[in-house]
Design an enzyme around this catalytic site. Sequence first.
Site, PDB file in Angstrom:
ATOM      1  N   ASP A  67       0.827  -1.047  -0.099  1.00  0.00           N
ATOM      2  CA  ASP A  67      -0.029   0.017  -0.119  1.00  0.00           C
ATOM      3  C   ASP A  67       0.595   1.152   0.000  1.00  0.00           C
ATOM      4  O   ASP A  67       1.845   1.212   0.778  1.00  0.00           O
ATOM      5  CB  ASP A  67      -0.792  -0.047   0.956  1.00  0.00           C
ATOM      6  CG  ASP A  67      -0.407   0.068   2.295  1.00  0.00           C
ATOM      7  OD1 ASP A  67      -0.364   0.989   3.235  1.00  0.00           O
ATOM      8  OD2 ASP A  67      -0.015  -0.976   3.069  1.00  0.00           O
ATOM      9  N   GLU A 153      -9.273   4.777  11.196  1.00  0.00           N
ATOM     10  CA  GLU A 153      -8.023   4.823  12.478  1.00  0.00           C
ATOM     11  C   GLU A 153      -8.231   5.864  13.140  1.00  0.00           C
ATOM     12  O   GLU A 153      -8.684   6.816  12.664  1.00  0.00           O
ATOM     13  CB  GLU A 153      -6.733   4.182  11.982  1.00  0.00           C
ATOM     14  CG  GLU A 153      -6.202   5.245  11.010  1.00  0.00           C
ATOM     15  CD  GLU A 153      -5.024   4.740  10.246  1.00  0.00           C
ATOM     16  OE1 GLU A 153      -4.018   5.033  10.813  1.00  0.00           O
ATOM     17  OE2 GLU A 153      -4.973   4.195   9.021  1.00  0.00           O
TER      18      GLU A 153
END
Length: 266
Positions: A67, A153
Site C-alpha cells: 500500500d 483509524e
Amino acid sequence: MRKALLLAVIALALVSCGRRGPQPQAVEPQAFADTTPPSIIYPAFGDADPHEWEGRHPGHYPVHGLDVSRWQGPIDWRTAQKSGVSFAFIKATEGGDFTDPMFDEHRRGAQGAGVPWGAYHYYYFCRPAHEQARWFIQNVPKGADLPHVLDMEWTPHSKTCTLRPDGRTVRAEAKKFLDILERHYGRRPIVYTTVDFYRDTDIGRLPKTEFWLRSVAGHPRNVYPSAIWRFWQYTGTGLVPGVQGKVDINTFNGTPETWALWKATR
C-alpha cells in the site's frame, strides 16, 4: 481444470466463513476469466526493522503486495512486479478535500506493469460519510482491479480533527460510506483498521464486510481474536525493489489459486 476451480471455490468459502466474516459467493467456475496464479509467490522482500515472528508469520503466505501514497515518491512498478508484488492499494483521498498528489501516477504505473490495484480513502471524523464518499467518487475512476478500501483509524496527531466517536456512530458512518461506494462501483469496499480502533469501536460487527488488518508484531489471529481477515499489513518498514525507502507490505489470506478466484469474483 473444472475440478481445480471447484476446489478453489471450496477453499475460498472456508477462508471466508465465520461469525463475522463475509458470506461466500455462489459462482459457477466457468465464469472465471482469469484464474492464473501470480508469477512470483513467497517473495523475499527485505525489512529495515524486521520483527522476530513466533509461530505462523508472513513468510507462510504466498501472495504479497503494497500500500502506497505520496510518501513513497515515484515507483518503478515493473521492477516491483518482477520482485513479487502481486497487488497494490493506492491512497487516493482523505476527508472531503484532499487528494494524494501521487495517486494518478501510482495508478497508471501499476496498471502499466500489470499490478492489480485498488484505491483507499483515509477517513476524517469531522466530516459526514456521504461527503467523503462523494469526494472519493469524484477522484477515483471506475475500472480498478480490486475492491477499494475505507481506512478507519484514530487520528490523535491530526492538527484539525481528533474526534473519537463512539462505536455505534463509527459503524453507522462506515456503513453509509461503504453502501455509497458499493452502489457506484458495483462492489463493496474492504475496511482497513488498526488494533486499537478495532477494539474500541467493535467495527468487526459490520455486516458483509471484508477486513484488512494492521499487525506488525503478531499474527492477526493472536492480535485480533475471532476476527476474519482478507489482508494483513505486517510491516511498515519493508524494502522492495523499485520502491524508494520503506514501504508497507501486506499479504493476502489464501493460496495463489484462492487469490485468483477472489479477484475474479470480487
